[in-house]
Design a protein around this motif. Structure first.
Motif, PDB file in Angstrom:
ATOM      1  N   ARG A 286       0.856  -1.197   0.000  1.00  0.00           N
ATOM      2  CA  ARG A 286       0.000   0.000   0.000  1.00  0.00           C
ATOM      3  C   ARG A 286       0.885   1.237   0.000  1.00  0.00           C
ATOM      4  O   ARG A 286       1.787   1.380   0.813  1.00  0.00           O
TER       5      ARG A 286
ATOM      6  N   THR B 185     -10.620   5.921   8.663  1.00  0.00           N
ATOM      7  CA  THR B 185     -10.139   4.825   7.832  1.00  0.00           C
ATOM      8  C   THR B 185      -9.008   5.356   6.943  1.00  0.00           C
ATOM      9  O   THR B 185      -8.934   6.553   6.658  1.00  0.00           O
ATOM     10  N   LYS B 186      -8.143   4.462   6.514  1.00  0.00           N
ATOM     11  CA  LYS B 186      -6.982   4.890   5.744  1.00  0.00           C
ATOM     12  C   LYS B 186      -7.351   5.434   4.361  1.00  0.00           C
ATOM     13  O   LYS B 186      -6.541   6.076   3.703  1.00  0.00           O
ATOM     14  N   SER B 187      -8.584   5.199   3.927  1.00  0.00           N
ATOM     15  CA  SER B 187      -8.996   5.674   2.603  1.00  0.00           C
ATOM     16  C   SER B 187      -9.460   7.123   2.618  1.00  0.00           C
ATOM     17  O   SER B 187      -9.592   7.746   1.564  1.00  0.00           O
TER      18      SER B 187
ATOM     19  N   ASN C  83     -16.259   4.715  10.414  1.00  0.00           N
ATOM     20  CA  ASN C  83     -15.580   5.379   9.311  1.00  0.00           C
ATOM     21  C   ASN C  83     -14.685   6.500   9.819  1.00  0.00           C
ATOM     22  O   ASN C  83     -13.629   6.772   9.258  1.00  0.00           O
TER      23      ASN C  83
END
Length: 875
Positions: A55, A709-711, A776
């Motif tokens: 990633r 979240t990492k997104s 989230n």
């Protein structure tokens, strides 16, 4: 089956044993047989396997922002460079390389640029690290030669550490010093550093000298040695030149001890003790690093130290010598192949004889005949439009170079920017016209050279990620497309290493220090199984060379070492009314350079989570700054936002900030933007240790935690610092404006909160948002610097549903079932202040006893100085 390789971090060059499972790397440990570390690894090395997640990796070439096939990308690089050379000449193109490259990568780059394209505009981030040592050694010895070996640590009776926080920056060597002192009651340690660092815990004397007074101090030492009968006159007469002139300069600038103490801002008693120890001790080993090098007088600093060793004949003998601690894993390997713009390969310079020799060896059609631009000058030339195409490999100059915003302007203006990188989102990669995915540690295959001249293999152990390719291969393919097929037809790095070795011995006959001609015909099997070895490695010395200059023969034209006259000069960046503080910069214990690698390992953030500034209590008090407060450090160049750490060991009128944070991890954390582009006139190394700044409270109106979240994208707030967790990204956040409605703020920045509670009287707000039933984001707004731990929240993000009690925990911002670890002191075993305080209350009376109970300090040992600090404070 386990494999052996070399760590890719600092210049200690530790051997690593890699544990592989089903073709993947599942763990690492120190290689007990490697002579650099004998099995020890620091926390960065111990976490190498945690940095291999794909990633964030750059996995496919890009041209003008679009994915591309390798053939198309390589054709574009070749065509754009070729066109630029044809239209504007060879000096219109450049490369900027890195001590993260392997020697084989470096060799191909220098051969292509200096021998075939025809320009020496190829420099490296080692310019920021070791360039002053290179020039200093060459002035004294006639060659860029480290004379010492790590084995000298156990043989020394006095170790002097100058401008080096060895405990944090070279922790495995530091632990070797700790053990040597334990085993040798006669060993004394002197630390010369403006700051009281972790290294000072080992010191018998800490000389907290005024920044920039190094040359005065060592001139004073030379003058004192002469006045008190501590010269080795026989050595001076037989093996050196220029002593009388160097001594006269030293006496003129530093003869009066009391005046010297005042100039250096040191107690005269401590000064006398250091001088007496140096004079009376035969085996003196002086280590120096970035505090010495990163100065507008860096070269003079090195020669002032070297003068004292030459004057006492303490060079090249066991336990003696001036020992440069390299900052990067292959800064020395890069120097061996001419990685600096003012060098040719194999430690040759731009003299007519060397130019002709390298030209004939390479059969080079377009041999460069003069030095190129050094790093700072190079990016200024890019902004002026003189250099129109640049290829940057494995480094992040938008963060690391001084005047860092100028680097942005230069790359924005440059017609062609090619970046070879492992990661997709570095600060520099954002400016690339062409992005080329390069292999990283555990994929790369070649050699590196550590601080003691020891060549070790860094082996490719796992398949290349995505479409990543080796840097040497990429450059060879570009060279072929520019018409140089035969000369760049290497099939394996062993072939490049053999050619490199052959050039080192070509017409050498003992006239050049760097000689590994024993490997000129090395085959692939021997290369793959190469054991760590110190150069020179020749037919006469097939097992390598532990020390240099033991015979008193040097590589100057006369064969004698040279003293250098040192005239002390003040740092160029001096405080002003608008910028009254001196800013020192440097590395911290658990991070590496600009965090493109270590930033992917969550536990490496536990020791220091966000950008910080260390400040003396008096300087904090007069600015109404308290410990943990957010502040703005600034000058006309830029602003830097950080959290204060009030430290008694910080000199008054001076501050310290870390070099690592970048735009991927902090809103305003690039310290390089504050530093003027001032360099040493001989080495071109920047004055990174002495910038002029002011500091004031940031005056934020609110602070808190944001866990996402990492997104999710980076939050749009005035201050943020990203702390990667296992499942999430946690942010310290703050704003300069008041928020009237936190619910509305969440709607605008994060989304509609599904769970929230507010207490205006306590200035607190807690909210959470869900997506498809899973967490989230979580926002916890708290009063000033009252952050609960976010670690327990991280685990909630992977749960499919939350229990009622967990909702309550979120709203109360605390998990009563999970004890807060406090600040992590031992990153290896994740031991925090909570456990340490409990252990001390239960009877642990020393760092050793803490280690026995909690394991802290028993791996790499770099946390031991901080563990000992718990007992110092208690007393």
């Amino acid at each position: 089956m386990n494999s052996h390789t070399t760590c890719p971090y600092c210049g200690v060059g530790c051997g690593v044993e890699v544990i592989r499972d089903s073709g993947q790397i599942s763990g690492v440990k120190g290689d007990k047989k490697h002579p650099a570390n004998f099995g020890r690894l620091c926390v960065k090395g111990s976490s190498l396997h945690e940095t291999l997640d794909t990633r964030g990796r750059l996995l496919k070439p890009q041209v003008d922002g679009l994915p591309a096939h390798w053939d198309d990308a390589l054709n574009e690089v070749a065509a754009r460079f070729q066109r630029t050379v044809e239209e504007h000449g060879p000096d219109s193109v450049a490369m900027y390389l890195s001590g993260q490259l392997l020697t084989e990568d470096y060799y191909v780059a220098n051969k292509l640029m200096k021998g075939f394209i025809g320009t020496a505009n190829i420099d490296t981030n080692s310019r920021l690290c070791m360039a002053s040592t290179v020039v200093g050694y060459k002035r004294a010895f006639g060659s860029d030669t480290v004379p010492c070996s790590y084995d000298d640590i156990e043989l020394a009776n006095l170790i002097v550490l100058v401008g080096s926080n060895t405990a944090w920056n070279h922790p495995i060597l530091f632990q070797r010093m700790v053990l040597a002192k334990k085993n040798n009651p006669n060993l004394k340690v002197v630390v010369i550093d403006p700051r009281e660092t972790a290294t000072c815990k080992l010191a018998d004397i800490h000389l907290a000298l005024k920044p920039g007074s190094d040359t005065r101090l060592f001139n004073g030492l030379l003058s004192w040695l002469a006045a008190n009968g501590h010269l080795d006159q026989d050595y001076i007469d037989r093996f050196t030149d220029g002593f009388e002139y160097a001594l006269a300069a030293a006496v003129n600038s530093s003869a009066d001890p009391r005046q010297l103490a005042e100039d250096c801002d040191l107690p005269v008693e401590s000064l006398h003790s250091f001088f007496n120890w140096f004079g009376a001790t035969e085996n003196v080993l002086t280590f120096f690093s970035q505090g010495t090098n990163q100065s507008a007088s860096g070269v003079d600093n090195v020669n002032a130290i070297t003068n004292c060793h030459l004057a006492t004949g303490r060079v090249g003998q066991p336990g003696q010598g001036p020992f440069s601690l390299t900052g990067q894993p292959n800064a020395m390997g890069g120097r061996e192949v001419g990685g600096l713009a003012n060098q040719l390969a194999a430690h040759m310079d731009f003299d007519a004889e060397s130019i002709d020799r390298v030209e004939r060896f390479w059969d080079a059609p377009n041999m460069a005949t003069k030095p190129g631009y050094k790093a700072v000058d190079l990016f200024q030339a890019i902004e002026r439009g003189e250099v129109k195409a640049v290829w940057i490999m494995a480094t992040n100059p938008v963060v690391s170079l001084p005047d860092a915003d100028q680097i942005k302007r230069a790359l924005e203006k440059c017609e062609t920017v090619v970046v070879s990188e492992c990661v997709a989102d570095s600060d520099t990669a954002k400016f690339a016209d062409i992005l080329l995915p390069a292999t990283g540690w555990s994929e790369k295959d070649g050699t590196v050279t550590n601080s003691e001249r020891r060549i070790s293999r860094q082996r490719g152990l796992i398949p290349m990620s995505g479409e990543a390719r080796h840097d040497w291969w990429i450059m060879c393919e570009v060279a072929k497309r520019m018409g140089y097929d035969t000369e760049f037809s290497y099939r394996h790095p062993s072939e490049i290493f053999a050619e490199h070795a052959a050039l080192s011995g070509f017409e050498n006959e003992g006239q050049r220090d760097f000689d590994i001609s024993y490997f000129s015909n090395i085959d692939r099997f021997t290369y793959d199984n190469l054991k760590p070895i110190q150069w020179p490695v020749t037919a006469e010395c097939p097992d390598g060379t532990e020390r240099m200059f033991a015979d008193g023969k040097f590589f100057t034209p006369t064969g004698r070492a040279r003293f250098v006259e040192i005239i002390p000069r003040a740092p160029v960046q001096q405080p002003t009314d608008r910028a009254p503080l001196v800013m020192n910069t440097g590395r911290i214990r658990d991070q590496w350079h600009t965090m493109t690698r270590t930033g992917t390992a969550p536990r490496l953030f536990n020791h220091r989570e966000e950008p910080f500034v260390e400040v003396h209590p008096r300087d904090a008090a007069i600015r109404n700054i308290s410990d943990g407060m957010l502040v703005k450090v600034s000058n006309p160049r830029a602003d830097y936002y950080a959290r204060t750490r009030i430290e008694e060991g910080q000199r008054k009128g001076e501050i310290f900030v870390p070099m690592h944070w970048n735009e991927a991890f902090a809103s305003q954390g690039r310290m390089g933007a504050l530093v003027a582009p001032v360099t040493d006139p001989l080495s071109g190394q920047p004055e990174l240790k002495h910038a002029a700044v002011q500091m004031e409270p940031l005056n934020e109106q609110w602070e808190g935690w944001l866990i996402t979240t990492k997104s999710m994208p980076v939050p749009a707030v005035d201050y943020w610092a990203r702390i990667p967790k296992t499942n999430t990204d946690a942010y310290h956040v703050a704003g300069l404006d008041t928020v009237d409605s936190w619910q509305q703020w969440c709607q605008e920045h994060l989304g509609e909160p599904d769970l929230w509670i507010e207490d205006p009287a306590k200035r607190s707000f807690r909210a959470a948002g869900f997506m498809n039933g899973k967490l989230n984001w979580v926002l916890l707004i708290t009063p000033f610097n009252n952050f609960p731990s976010a670690d327990w929240i991280d685990h909630l993000f992977v749960q499919e549903t939350l229990e009622t009690q967990q909702y309550q925990y979120l709203l109360s911002a605390t998990n009563v079932e999970v004890e807060d670890q406090g600040t992590i002191i031992c990153s290896c075993y994740q031991v925090g202040t909570t456990a340490i305080d409990k252990a001390i209350k239960s009877g642990c009376g020393s760092a050793v006893e803490l280690g026995e109970k909690l394991q802290c300090g028993t791996n790499c040992g770099s946390c031991i100085p901080e563990l000992e600090g718990f007992f110092t404070r208690a007393s």
